[in-house]
Design a protein around this motif. Structure first.
Motif, PDB file in Angstrom:
ATOM      1  N   MET A  37     -24.210  47.260  10.263  1.00  0.00           N
ATOM      2  CA  MET A  37     -24.481  46.071   9.444  1.00  0.00           C
ATOM      3  C   MET A  37     -25.753  45.356   9.877  1.00  0.00           C
ATOM      4  O   MET A  37     -26.337  44.624   9.099  1.00  0.00           O
ATOM      5  N   ARG A  38     -26.148  45.553  11.120  1.00  0.00           N
ATOM      6  CA  ARG A  38     -27.344  44.874  11.616  1.00  0.00           C
ATOM      7  C   ARG A  38     -28.556  45.206  10.737  1.00  0.00           C
ATOM      8  O   ARG A  38     -29.394  44.362  10.507  1.00  0.00           O
ATOM      9  N   ASN A  39     -28.629  46.447  10.311  1.00  0.00           N
ATOM     10  CA  ASN A  39     -29.826  46.890   9.593  1.00  0.00           C
ATOM     11  C   ASN A  39     -29.596  47.169   8.111  1.00  0.00           C
ATOM     12  O   ASN A  39     -30.477  47.650   7.433  1.00  0.00           O
ATOM     13  N   HIS A  40     -28.396  46.946   7.648  1.00  0.00           N
ATOM     14  CA  HIS A  40     -28.129  47.249   6.243  1.00  0.00           C
ATOM     15  C   HIS A  40     -27.561  46.031   5.526  1.00  0.00           C
ATOM     16  O   HIS A  40     -26.561  45.472   5.963  1.00  0.00           O
ATOM     17  N   SER A  41     -28.210  45.674   4.459  1.00  0.00           N
ATOM     18  CA  SER A  41     -27.710  44.514   3.712  1.00  0.00           C
ATOM     19  C   SER A  41     -26.685  44.993   2.683  1.00  0.00           C
ATOM     20  O   SER A  41     -26.555  46.181   2.416  1.00  0.00           O
ATOM     21  N   GLY A  42     -25.971  44.052   2.124  1.00  0.00           N
ATOM     22  CA  GLY A  42     -25.085  44.392   1.011  1.00  0.00           C
ATOM     23  C   GLY A  42     -23.717  44.886   1.415  1.00  0.00           C
ATOM     24  O   GLY A  42     -22.894  45.224   0.574  1.00  0.00           O
ATOM     25  N   ILE A  43     -23.447  44.929   2.719  1.00  0.00           N
ATOM     26  CA  ILE A  43     -22.132  45.435   3.140  1.00  0.00           C
ATOM     27  C   ILE A  43     -21.040  44.438   2.792  1.00  0.00           C
ATOM     28  O   ILE A  43     -19.959  44.810   2.355  1.00  0.00           O
ATOM     29  N   ALA A  44     -21.353  43.150   2.985  1.00  0.00           N
ATOM     30  CA  ALA A  44     -20.357  42.133   2.648  1.00  0.00           C
ATOM     31  C   ALA A  44     -20.026  42.206   1.160  1.00  0.00           C
ATOM     32  O   ALA A  44     -18.851  42.209   0.773  1.00  0.00           O
ATOM     33  N   SER A  45     -21.056  42.323   0.330  1.00  0.00           N
ATOM     34  CA  SER A  45     -20.765  42.331  -1.104  1.00  0.00           C
ATOM     35  C   SER A  45     -19.996  43.590  -1.495  1.00  0.00           C
ATOM     36  O   SER A  45     -19.148  43.561  -2.381  1.00  0.00           O
ATOM     37  N   THR A  46     -20.261  44.701  -0.808  1.00  0.00           N
ATOM     38  CA  THR A  46     -19.464  45.912  -1.076  1.00  0.00           C
ATOM     39  C   THR A  46     -17.991  45.630  -0.759  1.00  0.00           C
ATOM     40  O   THR A  46     -17.100  46.005  -1.514  1.00  0.00           O
ATOM     41  N   MET A  47     -17.776  44.945   0.361  1.00  0.00           N
ATOM     42  CA  MET A  47     -16.394  44.611   0.728  1.00  0.00           C
ATOM     43  C   MET A  47     -15.738  43.758  -0.366  1.00  0.00           C
ATOM     44  O   MET A  47     -14.596  44.001  -0.758  1.00  0.00           O
ATOM     45  N   PHE A  48     -16.480  42.776  -0.864  1.00  0.00           N
ATOM     46  CA  PHE A  48     -15.901  41.899  -1.894  1.00  0.00           C
ATOM     47  C   PHE A  48     -15.571  42.699  -3.156  1.00  0.00           C
ATOM     48  O   PHE A  48     -14.538  42.489  -3.787  1.00  0.00           O
TER      49      PHE A  48
END
Ligand code: ASP
Ligand code: MG
Length: 413
Positions: free
Chosen positions: A349-360
């Motif tokens: 997650m440090r280097n990749h954005s959008g993981i939180a939104s994928t989770m949502f």
């Protein structure tokens, strides 16, 4: 020839038969020429039994005497282990925390290790002995026995490994290692081969019980490689190591959940300086730990404040807050105990954005409502209704492809 610290937990030394088996296991390494230091817990259930005895006499036991009592559990297992080694024809010596000189602070039942004298251990190792040391205990400057808090033997082992500059610290337990999620609720859960200290810290603080969190912090600080593995199989477990020693980093390393928390909202709080301080001071004075906090902004001069506390503190917190609400002229205090916190953890997650939104998105697809969100650099947590916990964990595990081994980041999601 290596110097290896091995720690065996309560279930691994739960009977004399098991202690003999552990001795055999340690001897295998010893015969290969390795120097072995063995940290043991009390037999499973023993520490609880001792706490029960104390409570039969004192409702709130005297802490100094409590340490005197609790430290006996480990004395039994190290003595029996040393006997088992000798019975097999080899030499061993058992040592208590004060014999080694594991110096701690004087905060009884929650002491912290300050330093460890390694001279005696080295002397015995050089003379060819297996050295077995009581976990979970130490001694103050004044010579009083202390214990390190429940689960403290992991910390003893890592601290010894650091002090002895051991080549590895192996924590033997009743599971095969650290899993991508709880195998009891997700069949696809997979044992992780390597995980970073930071990820392990997050997982431990989020409820993964396989390693005591204080030991992980210590391992990180002193760069002690920790191997978590099973006493009952020969399989390779999970290595907890520095982040740059992990070649193929996953986007998300694990999904975890906790049902230990409850949610509290103070509705329509006057939006003024000092209000949050007034709310949280009595809570912290009462020793209630607050986890997530969300303050909403509303148009106008009122706001809602929502946070989570341990479920065991819920009733106490509600009672305290009802008083506070009156004082600060908030409208009401509401809450729910039927919540769960589901989290994803990964250094990717440090280097990749959008993981939180994928989770949502994943949770939305399952029709699960998110009540609260919190994030750190390598973690996203969502509070949801408790009844959806298993569904959420399985959906996240599946969507982030955690069942697949070493999937490079680009191929995931
Ligand atoms: N025997 C102690 C406990 O049960 C310490 C440990 O096992 O780590 O908490
Ligand atoms: Mg433990």
């Amino acid at each position: 020839m290596a110097l290896i610290v091995q720690k065996f937990g309560g279930t691994s030394v739960g009977s004399t038969e098991k202690i003999k088996a552990v001795a055999e296991r340690v001897l295998k390494q010893h015969r290969q020429g390795h120097k072995m230091v063995v940290v043991l817990s009390a037999m499973s259930g023993e520490t609880d039994r001792l706490i029960g005895l104390a409570k039969n006499i004192q409702q709130i036991p005297d802490l100094r005497e409590m340490d005197m009592l609790l430290s006996t559990g480990e004395q039994v297992t190290i003595a029996l282990f040393a006997m088992a080694v000798k019975e097999a024809g080899f030499d061993a010596v058992s040592l208590l925390g004060d014999q080694v000189r594991i110096r701690t602070s004087n905060l009884h039942t929650k002491a912290r290790i300050r330093n460890i004298d390694t001279a005696l251990i080295h002397r015995h190792l050089d003379e060819g002995r297996i050295v077995t040391i009581a976990g979970f205990q130490g001694v103050t400057e004044e010579g009083d026995i202390t214990t390190l808090g429940r689960g403290g033997s992991d910390t003893t082992a890592v601290a010894l490994a650091a002090a002895l500059k051991a080549d590895a610290c192996e924590i033997f337990t009743d599971v095969e290692g650290v899993y991508t999620t709880d195998p009891n609720i997700c069949q696809a859960a997979r044992k992780i081969d390597r995980i970073s200290y930071d990820e392990m810290l997050e997982l431990a603080s989020l409820g993964a019980k396989v390693l005591d969190i204080r030991s992980v912090g210590l391992a990180k600080r002193f760069k002690v490689p920790v191997h978590v593995c099973s006493t009952f199989t020969e399989n390779e477990g999970t290595w907890v190591v520095e982040e740059d020693k992990i070649m193929e980093s996953m986007l998300v390393s694990g999904v975890t959940y906790s049902k230990n928390e409850a949610r509290i909202t103070i509705n329509k709080v006057p939006d003024q300086p000092g209000v949050a301080a007034k709310i949280f001071l009595p809570i912290s004075d009462a020793g209630i730990v607050v986890d997530m906090i969300i303050q909403n902004t509303r148009a106008g001069s009122l706001t809602d404040l929502t946070f989570t506390v341990l479920r065991s503190d819920y009733d106490r917190a509600i009672r305290l807050l009802q008083k506070v609400a009156e004082e600060i002229k908030a409208e009401s205090v509401t809450g729910s105990e039927n919540i769960a916190k589901v989290s994803i953890v990964g250094v990717g997650m440090r280097n990749h954005s959008g993981i939180a939104s994928t989770m949502f998105q994943i949770l939305a697809k399952e029709g699960i409502n998110i009540m609260m969100i919190s994030t750190s650099e390598i973690k996203v947590s969502c509070v949801i209704e408790e009844k959806y916990t298993e569904l959420a964990v399985r959906a996240l595990h599946d969507a982030f492809a955690l069942d697949k081994e070493n999937l490079p980041i680009e191929e995931a999601v």
